[in-house]
Design an enzyme around this catalytic site. Structure first.
Site, PDB file in Angstrom:
ATOM      1  N   GLU A  57      -6.652   2.431   6.022  1.00 30.74           N
ATOM      2  CA  GLU A  57      -6.241   2.296   4.628  1.00 30.74           C
ATOM      3  C   GLU A  57      -7.024   3.277   3.765  1.00 30.74           C
ATOM      4  O   GLU A  57      -6.529   3.787   2.769  1.00 30.74           O
ATOM      5  CB  GLU A  57      -6.463   0.866   4.138  1.00 30.74           C
ATOM      6  CG  GLU A  57      -6.010   0.642   2.694  1.00 30.74           C
ATOM      7  CD  GLU A  57      -5.967  -0.822   2.315  1.00 30.74           C
ATOM      8  OE1 GLU A  57      -6.313  -1.134   1.156  1.00 30.74           O
ATOM      9  OE2 GLU A  57      -5.566  -1.641   3.136  1.00 30.74           O
ATOM     10  N   ARG A  81       0.818  -1.221   0.000  1.00 30.29           N
ATOM     11  CA  ARG A  81       0.000   0.000   0.000  1.00 30.29           C
ATOM     12  C   ARG A  81       0.850   1.268   0.000  1.00 30.29           C
ATOM     13  O   ARG A  81       0.500   2.270   0.632  1.00 30.29           O
ATOM     14  CB  ARG A  81      -0.970   0.013   1.190  1.00 30.29           C
ATOM     15  CG  ARG A  81      -1.880  -1.209   1.261  1.00 30.29           C
ATOM     16  CD  ARG A  81      -2.778  -1.330   0.017  1.00 30.29           C
ATOM     17  NE  ARG A  81      -3.629  -2.511   0.099  1.00 30.29           N
ATOM     18  CZ  ARG A  81      -3.367  -3.686  -0.480  1.00 30.29           C
ATOM     19  NH1 ARG A  81      -2.245  -3.825  -1.171  1.00 30.29           N
ATOM     20  NH2 ARG A  81      -4.201  -4.686  -0.380  1.00 30.29           N
ATOM     21  N   SER A 107     -11.129  -2.760   2.153  1.00 31.63           N
ATOM     22  CA  SER A 107     -10.455  -2.958   3.438  1.00 31.63           C
ATOM     23  C   SER A 107     -10.268  -1.612   4.120  1.00 31.63           C
ATOM     24  O   SER A 107      -9.646  -0.713   3.558  1.00 31.63           O
ATOM     25  CB  SER A 107      -9.099  -3.631   3.236  1.00 31.63           C
ATOM     26  OG  SER A 107      -9.261  -4.930   2.693  1.00 31.63           O
TER      27      SER A 107
END
Length: 303
Positions: free
Chosen positions: A295, A175, A225
């Site tokens: 996230e 990420r 997520s």
């Protein structure tokens, strides 16, 4: 504001400019107050001119794709939101390579790869995002990641400079990427795939779709997520082990199907979602000593 709007109308067609646009119409969470100005881009030249003008008029700018990893505050965004999406989504295929504009949906790219019997992109077929965000975040699922298939990307700096970066120069990790670190904007990328039988590609895409459907709360609005995976742990398991499956605040809820997802269960507000996320993190941290980092990207003004 008026002077900037006048300048903006010299760069893009008037119908591309929306004022006080509700951001709930442009995020998969289906929440968010109005952006002062919302522009849907047609090409990279427009973006360069917009960034230059925004800098001149001290106008805040935020770039989005289809809003699949985004939470906008209930009070909206004070400034300009630029969307790279439907008007910048061209996909070209040359042998095993695919040259793709940043606004193309990952599902559309997977469909095109299947059409040309190219394997390697099946993992992304169900991820609800655009190429630009996927490259920046090194999107991944079911054992695949963007860094496995990307060859190079063309990005634009906030100063209007074009750069072509190889996969190594992109510094893709979990990420993260140099794109996020340097606040670059992805314009296009070249993927390197491999020849494969259509039946095999279809089967892998079907397996990914079935896994996603059985494990994820696709029936509710969400941003995927919600928390990053802590080192050595899984966010969803920590949340579940903390007894928070189905935990809710207002219209927001920890999904009963997958605890790693916060969903818009019943007309949630951004305040509901943020409050729930903070409470989940507080409880998990207290019980296990592990802090959960969001996230999902959060922008704008929150109550």
């Amino acid at each position: 504001m008026e002077r900037f709007l006048d300048r903006l109308e010299q760069i893009v067609d008037r119908e591309q400019i929306l004022l006080n646009e509700p951001m709930k119409k442009h995020t998969t969470f289906k929440v968010g107050g109005p952006a002062d100005i919302f522009v849907q881009l047609s090409n990279a030249d427009e973006l360069r001119e917009i960034l230059s003008s925004a800098k001149e008029y001290d106008m805040p700018v935020y770039i989005i794709g289809n809003g699949s990893n985004l939470l906008v505050g209930d009070l909206g965004y004070r400034g300009l939101i630029v969307q790279i999406y439907k008007n910048m989504n061209e996909i070209q295929v040359d042998g095993n390579q695919m040259k793709i504009q940043a606004g193309a949906l990952l599902s559309a790219i997977a469909k095109k790869a299947l059409e040309y019997s190219l394997g390697g992109f099946e993992f992304a077929s169900g991820i609800p995002g655009t190429l630009g965000g996927a490259v920046a975040m090194n999107a991944g699922a079911y054992g695949g990641e963007m860094k496995h298939v990307i060859q190079k990307a063309t990005v634009l700096t906030r100063d209007g400079e074009l750069k072509e970066l190889t996969v190594d120069e992109l510094q893709l990790g979990y990420r993260k990427s140099i794109i996020i670190d340097k606040d670059y904007i992805v314009l296009e990328a070249v993927l390197e795939l491999f020849p494969a039988e259509k039946a095999s590609i279809q089967e892998k895409m079907k397996e990914c779709a079935q896994a996603r459907k059985s494990k994820q709360p696709l029936e509710y609005p969400s941003a995927g997520s919600t928390f990053k995976r802590p080192v050595g742990y899984f966010a969803g398991k920590l949340i579940d082990d903390a007894g928070l499956r189905g935990f809710s605040y207002g219209g927001a809820q920890v999904s009963e199907k997958h605890c790693g997802f916060v969903i818009n269960k019943d007309h949630a507000t951004a305040k509901d979602i943020v409050t729930l996320m903070k409470e989940v993190n507080r409880i998990v941290t207290k019980k296990f000593g592990v802090s959960l980092e969001p996230e999902v990207k959060m922008i704008g003004e929150f109550e």
